[in-house]
Motif scaffolding. Structure first.
Motif, PDB file in Angstrom:
ATOM      1  N   ARG A  52     -16.532  80.248 -53.290  1.00  0.00           N
ATOM      2  CA  ARG A  52     -16.076  79.191 -52.379  1.00  0.00           C
ATOM      3  C   ARG A  52     -15.882  77.883 -53.128  1.00  0.00           C
ATOM      4  NH1 ARG A  52     -20.144  78.274 -47.851  1.00  0.00           N
ATOM      5  NH2 ARG A  52     -18.650  76.716 -47.239  1.00  0.00           N
ATOM      6  N   SER A  65     -12.136  82.817 -46.891  1.00  0.00           N
ATOM      7  CA  SER A  65     -12.509  83.328 -45.575  1.00  0.00           C
ATOM      8  C   SER A  65     -13.195  84.684 -45.658  1.00  0.00           C
ATOM      9  CB  SER A  65     -11.284  83.426 -44.667  1.00  0.00           C
ATOM     10  OG  SER A  65     -10.327  84.299 -45.223  1.00  0.00           O
ATOM     11  N   MET A  80     -16.691  84.628 -43.592  1.00  0.00           N
ATOM     12  CA  MET A  80     -17.227  83.347 -43.138  1.00  0.00           C
ATOM     13  C   MET A  80     -17.217  83.274 -41.601  1.00  0.00           C
ATOM     14  SD  MET A  80     -18.056  81.873 -45.888  1.00  0.00           S
ATOM     15  CE  MET A  80     -18.551  80.379 -45.055  1.00  0.00           C
ATOM     16  N   VAL A  81     -18.299  82.757 -41.041  1.00  0.00           N
ATOM     17  CA  VAL A  81     -18.395  82.524 -39.601  1.00  0.00           C
ATOM     18  C   VAL A  81     -18.339  81.019 -39.341  1.00  0.00           C
ATOM     19  CG1 VAL A  81     -19.811  82.841 -37.538  1.00  0.00           C
ATOM     20  CG2 VAL A  81     -19.733  84.629 -39.281  1.00  0.00           C
ATOM     21  N   THR A  82     -19.125  80.272 -40.089  1.00  0.00           N
ATOM     22  CA  THR A  82     -19.094  78.814 -40.073  1.00  0.00           C
ATOM     23  C   THR A  82     -19.229  78.362 -41.529  1.00  0.00           C
ATOM     24  OG1 THR A  82     -21.481  78.444 -39.933  1.00  0.00           O
ATOM     25  CG2 THR A  82     -20.305  78.770 -37.837  1.00  0.00           C
ATOM     26  N   ALA A  83     -19.273  77.075 -41.755  1.00  0.00           N
ATOM     27  CA  ALA A  83     -19.448  76.567 -43.113  1.00  0.00           C
ATOM     28  C   ALA A  83     -20.825  76.930 -43.684  1.00  0.00           C
ATOM     29  CB  ALA A  83     -19.259  75.056 -43.140  1.00  0.00           C
ATOM     30  N   GLU A  84     -21.796  77.203 -42.824  1.00  0.00           N
ATOM     31  CA  GLU A  84     -23.152  77.511 -43.270  1.00  0.00           C
ATOM     32  C   GLU A  84     -23.530  78.982 -43.198  1.00  0.00           C
ATOM     33  OE1 GLU A  84     -22.775  75.227 -40.596  1.00  0.00           O
ATOM     34  OE2 GLU A  84     -22.579  73.527 -41.940  1.00  0.00           O
ATOM     35  N   TYR A  85     -22.779  79.782 -42.428  1.00  0.00           N
ATOM     36  CA  TYR A  85     -23.149  81.174 -42.188  1.00  0.00           C
ATOM     37  C   TYR A  85     -21.982  82.116 -42.427  1.00  0.00           C
ATOM     38  CZ  TYR A  85     -27.246  79.183 -39.967  1.00  0.00           C
ATOM     39  OH  TYR A  85     -28.395  78.487 -39.742  1.00  0.00           O
ATOM     40  N   PHE A  86     -22.346  83.350 -42.827  1.00  0.00           N
ATOM     41  CA  PHE A  86     -21.341  84.392 -42.996  1.00  0.00           C
ATOM     42  C   PHE A  86     -21.895  85.718 -42.486  1.00  0.00           C
ATOM     43  CE2 PHE A  86     -23.890  84.349 -46.813  1.00  0.00           C
ATOM     44  CZ  PHE A  86     -24.027  85.678 -47.180  1.00  0.00           C
TER      45      PHE A  86
END
Length: 92
Positions: A52, A65, A80-86
């Motif tokens: 990333r 992504s 990726m789900v959010t900027a902090e989680y995948f």
């Protein structure tokens, strides 16, 4: 997870390598007792973090992504789900 053919485990993870929630199927335990997915996923979270950073800062190609790692025993897909989680999923 049950709607993805071949999926044996999935997890929602943060980039600190800590799983928020994990699900696995009996198929994983029965066929691949030697696979230690949690350790692999912690390492892959570090890899995804590095990719990333390289894509956004060095290569200027935009946000990553999805990342797939295909090994002899398993295909790992990270999205990726959010900027902090995948979300990470293991597919046989």
């Amino acid at each position: 997870m049950s709607s993805v053919d071949g999926a044996v485990a999935c997890s929602l993870m943060g980039f600190d390598g800590i799983a928020v929630e994990t699900q696995s199927s009996d198929r994983l335990a029965n066929q691949n007792a030697d696979l230690e997915l949690n350790n692999a996923w912690v390492e892959f979270s570090n890899l995804l973090s590095q990719i990333r950073k390289a894509a956004e800062e060095n290569l200027k190609t935009g946000p990553v992504s999805e990342l797939c790692v295909n090994t002899e025993k398993i295909l790992t897909v990270m999205r990726m789900v959010t900027a902090e989680y995948f979300l990470v999923m293991a597919v046989l």
